[in-house]
Write an enzyme that holds these catalytic residues in place. Sequence first.
Site, PDB file in Angstrom:
ATOM      1  N   SER A  22       0.726  -6.946   9.488  1.00 29.72           N
ATOM      2  CA  SER A  22      -0.781  -6.725   9.317  1.00 29.72           C
ATOM      3  C   SER A  22      -1.302  -7.526  10.761  1.00 29.72           C
ATOM      4  CB  SER A  22      -1.452  -7.459   8.414  1.00 29.72           C
ATOM      5  OG  SER A  22      -1.156  -6.858   7.005  1.00 29.72           O
ATOM      6  N   THR A  67      -1.581 -11.327   0.053  1.00 29.32           N
ATOM      7  CA  THR A  67      -0.147 -10.616  -0.414  1.00 29.32           C
ATOM      8  C   THR A  67       0.244 -11.262  -1.570  1.00 29.32           C
ATOM      9  OG1 THR A  67       1.619  -9.374   0.546  1.00 29.32           O
ATOM     10  CG2 THR A  67       1.424 -11.564   1.492  1.00 29.32           C
ATOM     11  N   LYS A  71      -2.162 -12.136  -5.354  1.00 29.27           N
ATOM     12  CA  LYS A  71      -3.215 -10.698  -5.717  1.00 29.27           C
ATOM     13  C   LYS A  71      -4.183 -11.020  -6.835  1.00 29.27           C
ATOM     14  CE  LYS A  71      -1.241  -7.643  -2.568  1.00 29.27           C
ATOM     15  NZ  LYS A  71      -0.976  -6.084  -2.357  1.00 29.27           N
ATOM     16  N   ASN A  92      -6.959  -7.838  -2.547  1.00 29.35           N
ATOM     17  CA  ASN A  92      -6.143  -7.807  -1.248  1.00 29.35           C
ATOM     18  C   ASN A  92      -6.841  -8.362  -0.141  1.00 29.35           C
ATOM     19  OD1 ASN A  92      -7.199  -5.330  -0.803  1.00 29.35           O
ATOM     20  ND2 ASN A  92      -5.325  -4.877   0.345  1.00 29.35           N
ATOM     21  N   ASP A 107      -6.018  -1.773  -0.965  1.00 35.60           N
ATOM     22  CA  ASP A 107      -4.548  -0.891  -1.240  1.00 35.60           C
ATOM     23  C   ASP A 107      -4.975   0.339  -1.935  1.00 35.60           C
ATOM     24  OD1 ASP A 107      -2.730  -2.824  -0.231  1.00 35.60           O
ATOM     25  OD2 ASP A 107      -2.799  -3.840  -2.346  1.00 35.60           O
ATOM     26  N   GLY A 131       7.106   2.444 -11.533  1.00 33.43           N
ATOM     27  CA  GLY A 131       6.844   0.874 -11.462  1.00 33.43           C
ATOM     28  C   GLY A 131       5.577   0.750 -12.022  1.00 33.43           C
ATOM     29  N   GLY A 134       2.342  -5.196  -9.254  1.00 32.78           N
ATOM     30  CA  GLY A 134       0.839  -5.189  -8.648  1.00 32.78           C
ATOM     31  C   GLY A 134       0.714  -3.836  -7.858  1.00 32.78           C
ATOM     32  N   LEU A 227       6.044   3.722  -1.742  1.00 31.26           N
ATOM     33  CA  LEU A 227       5.022   2.762  -1.162  1.00 31.26           C
ATOM     34  C   LEU A 227       5.767   1.940  -0.092  1.00 31.26           C
ATOM     35  CD1 LEU A 227       2.985   1.600  -4.277  1.00 31.26           C
ATOM     36  CD2 LEU A 227       2.617   3.706  -2.969  1.00 31.26           C
ATOM     37  N   TYR A 229       7.782   1.128   3.221  1.00 31.25           N
ATOM     38  CA  TYR A 229       7.825   1.732   4.551  1.00 31.25           C
ATOM     39  C   TYR A 229       9.097   1.358   5.385  1.00 31.25           C
ATOM     40  CZ  TYR A 229       4.865  -2.226   5.022  1.00 31.25           C
ATOM     41  OH  TYR A 229       4.593  -3.554   4.760  1.00 31.25           O
TER      42      TYR A 229
END
Length: 287
Positions: A22, A67, A71, A92, A107, A131, A134, A227, A229
């Site tokens: 971030s 994070t 959350k 978030n 998000d 899944g 969150g 999701l 990366y």
Amino acid sequence: MEINGKTRTCGLIGDPVEHTLSPVIHNTLAASLGQELVYVPFHVKQGKLAEAVRGAEALNILGLNVTVPYKSEVIACLTEIDELARNIGAVNTLVRTASGYKGYNTDMEGLYRAMQSEGIKIAGEEIILLGAGGAARAVAWLCTMRGARRVYLLNRTLDKAQTVAAEVNASAGREAVQPMRLADYAQIPKGKYLAIQGTSVGLSPNNEDVVIADDAFYEKVHTGFDLIYNPWETKFMRLVKAHGSRAYNGLKMLLYQGIIAYELWNGVEVSEDEAQMVYKRLKDVIT
Ligand code: NAP
């Protein structure tokens, strides 16, 4: 950037925070837009969250990202909450107000913008979501609110999938989300699906792990979206591609959730050119 008496501070609270990307997003944007803002990670140990938010308010910190694992817990520390974040049950992004912090969930909209930029459609689609943590929870809301025909929500722990499905279906007023045990994936009806990988399986350094390895599953997938990366290409993505379909990682979701937070904090609109410039920086950092 030169820090002076007018420089504002934003940051990230979580535990851990060492691996966050971030700061790349926000400090690149601030430099490029010529704004006097710095973004730093704050490692908040468990049990210290309420104190941290009170401290941030006292220090007049402009905004915070939140994070894992805070959350949901952070909601109790807010003076206001956006309706969407309240429905999702996860925040978030905190934005400073006169009385404290208002919580948002960027998000979900971040994933939507990422999908739009890749030309991935949700409305009318049949979707498999792997899944029910969150992140997947926000995805289930997104898919339902954006008009997915049906979402098969598969989780290792069935009762978590059932809880998310019950909440989303009640709010949507239709049985859009069908909860299932992960192990029962073969029961998904024949067809071609958008499959969204929302578990933490396959996250670096466990690059060879995948939540479902069966070829028969991937034959049902027309598009895969992970999701995760890091790594750049997960085993899930490789299996999707091996069956001739397109696959994307979660970096654009990360990018756009950050951009939306930046826009909320600064009251500006970030252009698509700026977004692409930040994306390139992020990609350079992780590849
Ligand atoms: P979380 O709340 O801890 O949820 C983890 C999920 O993974 C749960 O559904 C869990 O199932 C499942 N899981 C974990 N280990 C498993 C295993 N061995 N086999 C099967 N399922 C397993 O985590 P989260 O915050 O939702 O994050 C999930 C992933 O999304 C992470 O990899 C994170 O990096 C990524 N993410 C990306 C972005 C982005 O901007 N791109 C944003 C947020 C999150 P159970 O319920 O059965 O434990």
